[in-house]
Design a protein around this motif. Structure first.
Motif, mmCIF file in Angstrom:
data_model
loop_
_atom_site.group_PDB
_atom_site.id
_atom_site.type_symbol
_atom_site.label_atom_id
_atom_site.label_comp_id
_atom_site.label_asym_id
_atom_site.label_seq_id
_atom_site.Cartn_x
_atom_site.Cartn_y
_atom_site.Cartn_z
ATOM 1 N N GLY A 39 -17.395 40.358 44.798
ATOM 2 C CA GLY A 39 -18.575 40.518 43.627
ATOM 3 C C GLY A 39 -18.198 40.174 42.178
ATOM 4 N N PRO A 40 -19.337 41.359 41.055
ATOM 5 C CA PRO A 40 -18.821 41.204 39.830
ATOM 6 C C PRO A 40 -17.398 41.729 39.819
ATOM 7 N N LEU A 41 -16.801 41.312 38.460
ATOM 8 C CA LEU A 41 -15.349 40.977 38.242
ATOM 9 C C LEU A 41 -14.551 42.236 38.306
ATOM 10 N N LEU A 158 -12.875 32.117 36.007
ATOM 11 C CA LEU A 158 -12.919 33.493 36.733
ATOM 12 C C LEU A 158 -14.717 32.831 38.247
ATOM 13 N N MET A 159 -14.085 32.776 39.072
ATOM 14 C CA MET A 159 -15.049 32.937 40.435
ATOM 15 C C MET A 159 -15.661 33.889 40.992
ATOM 16 N N GLU A 160 -16.989 34.540 39.917
ATOM 17 C CA GLU A 160 -17.617 35.841 40.883
ATOM 18 C C GLU A 160 -18.179 35.018 42.152
ATOM 19 N N ARG A 161 -18.734 36.302 42.982
ATOM 20 C CA ARG A 161 -19.558 36.298 44.100
ATOM 21 C C ARG A 161 -18.767 35.494 44.615
ATOM 22 N N PHE A 162 -17.624 34.744 45.210
ATOM 23 C CA PHE A 162 -17.137 33.762 45.763
ATOM 24 C C PHE A 162 -16.489 35.046 46.900
ATOM 25 N N VAL A 185 -13.579 28.846 50.908
ATOM 26 C CA VAL A 185 -14.117 30.170 50.052
ATOM 27 C C VAL A 185 -15.760 29.669 50.064
ATOM 28 N N TRP A 186 -16.407 30.685 50.563
ATOM 29 C CA TRP A 186 -17.633 30.695 50.672
ATOM 30 C C TRP A 186 -18.761 31.084 49.384
ATOM 31 N N ASN A 187 -19.175 30.510 48.992
ATOM 32 C CA ASN A 187 -20.209 30.300 47.131
ATOM 33 C C ASN A 187 -20.935 31.426 48.127
ATOM 34 N N ARG A 188 -21.549 32.694 47.452
ATOM 35 C CA ARG A 188 -22.284 33.249 47.753
ATOM 36 C C ARG A 188 -23.960 32.771 46.536
ATOM 37 N N ASN A 189 -23.678 32.418 45.748
ATOM 38 C CA ASN A 189 -24.227 31.816 44.645
ATOM 39 C C ASN A 189 -25.047 30.709 45.611
ATOM 40 N N ALA A 190 -24.331 29.300 45.696
ATOM 41 C CA ALA A 190 -25.022 28.450 46.265
ATOM 42 C C ALA A 190 -25.073 28.574 48.040
ATOM 43 N N GLU A 191 -24.582 29.312 48.103
ATOM 44 C CA GLU A 191 -24.346 29.710 50.186
ATOM 45 C C GLU A 191 -23.762 28.499 50.636
#
Length: 537
Positions: A39-41, A158-162, A185-191
């Motif tokens: 989530g957020p850092l 930094l890779m947040e929401r991964f 890893v699953w990129n929650r931003n790009a799904e």
């Protein structure tokens, strides 16, 4: 179809709490570092830690005393060399945090040489005041300081929401050996699922208290690192020892807010609803007994009296003292109508800390070359059958330091990983049954609380194991047919961790520390850690 995304770095750190960020900062001058955050850092257990960090600075204290307090709290199951290693390195690591700018509370006057004198508090199980803290929001101060430093460093990406999905090893690709190569890893931003290749990977994902219905931990504490390491072929140990923090706020408008042990260190009493104290009936140390003793006492009194909670009372201390030392708790309780300078706080135990985890050595190395585990995700032997208060953040910074030293020594000798295969989504669809995940999620957390909680029995453990086996089959089938999501990934990991907890609890034919089984109430001589070995070890 979305374009496949590949990343590469020298060191991939999965997790952004005190352990992960400390490791990143210690490596970044010499390596390209990526930090993954679900989530957020700053959203992790570190941010919500209240008490502080234990270290010997006072002249009246000693490392041997800190060692003995840790061993006593660990109920005979600590690894003494690991305890000595951690406590011996505590002072330097605290100094490193101070150098980063962590604003630990100071006394109003300095030492004679003009150096700042820090206000040290005392918590349950400690024989001396040795807890460095920032009022009652110590973890928040550490996390914010480290986040600012990490964001400013050019070598840290930094890779947040991964979400980390799974580790990639040579064995997984059919290459001899079992060295780490990276992670999906699953990129929650790009799904979408992406690939990260790395020379080294460090798990700093925290614990697994979200496996229980009631927990003081944030939502991200879903045992991801433990589950991924187990699937990759790492041993785990002592998973039966789940620490339940004795005192979390019991209020419908603010559930599971942790009330720091420092309250009891500064004189707070635990009381029954009629106002009488009960801890002296259970232990000569009363409110300053270790957490397992206090949690069981509260649980016993609640069940004996048939009440929903007990009460924590510090109202006999001066109001200005309370407001100065516990401003966060004072304000938080005031919002729900409790003035802690005048009233006791309703409390219940809640799952708080995972004492077991992925087995590592003093350098933080797991069974897989190139894979490290630091912080709550790991089993170091420091905590034994029960963690001593304020040794958790200490473990994070000490093993971040030792892991960094080991990685830097190996960095120049390591070779870049080979090209990694992309994630295959050709045979999966978008889910139209998300309700299945939600139902299984709630069922798991409820029966873990009822059957594998503060007090256990053989029948309760057997019931839990049967339900876990069925749910794992359901979720694996679901995982095979549908695209990943945050809830699916966490449920898959929580089920794996729940199985490890139950299997470890079944191995222990005694009651010790945090593991209390009514069918085995006695403590056996010559205890050993409960070690589980995966089939692909």
């Amino acid at each position: 179809m979305k374009q496949h995304v590949e990343h590469s770095c020298d060191v991939l750190i999965i997790g952004s709490g005190a352990a992960g960020l400390s490791l990143a900062l210690r490596l970044a001058d010499h390596a390209r570092v990526m930090v993954l955050s679900k989530g957020p850092l700053s959203e992790g257990a570190t941010y919500y830690a209240q008490g502080g960090i234990a270290a010997v600075f006072d002249e009246t204290d000693s490392i041997e005393s800190h060692v003995n307090d840790t061993l006593n709290a660990g109920a005979g199951l600590c690894d003494r060399p690991m305890v000595e290693f951690t406590t011996r390195n505590a002072k330097d690591c605290i100094q490193w945090l101070i150098n980063q700018g962590v604003p630990f509370d100071q006394e109003e006057t300095s030492d004679g040489d003009g150096q700042p004198s820090y206000h040290l508090t005392r918590e349950g199980g400690h024989s001396h005041r040795r807890i460095f803290h920032t009022a009652d929001a110590s973890g928040k101060a550490v996390e914010i300081t480290l986040v600012d430093k990490v964001r400013a460093h050019p070598n840290i990406q930094l890779m947040e929401r991964f979400n980390a999905v799974d580790l990639i090893t040579t064995r997984k690709l059919g290459i001899p050996g079992n060295r780490i190569l990276g992670a999906y890893v699953w990129n929650r931003n790009a799904e979408q699922v992406e690939t990260i290749s790395a020379r080294f990977v460090a798990l700093a994902t925290g614990g697994a208290s979200k496996v229980y219905q009631y927990t003081s931990n944030p939502d991200v504490s879903s045992g991801d690192g433990i589950a991924m390491a187990w699937r990759a072929g790492c041993r785990v140990a002592n998973m039966e020892f789940n620490q339940f923090h004795p005192t979390t706020l019991f209020h419908p408008d603010d559930r599971n807010f942790l009330l720091t042990e420092a309250l009891r260190g500064e004189g707070a009493y635990l009381r029954r609803p009629d106002g009488s104290r009960f801890m002296p009936d259970f232990d000569p140390r009363a409110e300053l007994a270790p957490r397992d003793v206090v949690a069981r006492a509260i649980d016993y009194e609640m069940k004996r009296l048939g009440v929903d909670c007990m009460y924590l009372d510090i109202s006999h201390r001066p109001a200005d003292f309370i407001q100065k030392h516990f401003p966060t708790i004072y304000e938080r309780c005031l919002k729900v109508g409790i003035d802690i300078t005048r009233q006791p706080m309703p409390v219940v135990p809640a799952a708080h800390f995972t004492c077991g985890g992925v087995m590592i050595d003093q350098a933080g190395q797991t069974d897989i070359p190139g894979l490290y585990a630091i912080g709550e995700v790991s089993y170091t032997g420091l905590h034994g059958a029960n963690r001593l208060a304020s040794n958790s953040l200490l473990e994070c910074v000490v093993f971040a330091h030792s892991a960094a030293q080991d990685i830097l020594a190996r960095l120049t000798m390591s070779s870049p990983p080979p090209a990694l295969p992309r994630w295959d989504e050709s045979k999966v669809n978008n889910s139209d049954e998300e309700v299945v995940i939600q139902h299984n999620w709630h069922e798991l957390r409820l029966f873990m609380w009822d059957y594998v909680g503060i007090v256990r029995t053989n029948k309760r453990l057997e019931r839990a194991k049967r339900r876990i086996d069925l749910l794992k089959q359901e979720v694996q089938e679901y995982y095979s047919h549908f695209r990943v999501s945050n809830n699916l990934l966490e449920l898959r990991n929580l089920l794996q961790v729940a199985e490890l907890i139950v299997r470890s609890a079944m191995l222990r034919k005694e009651s010790r520390g945090l593991h209390y089984n009514l069918d085995y109430p006695d403590t056996l001589p010559d205890p050993k850690p409960s070690i589980l070995i995966p089939d692909n070890y």
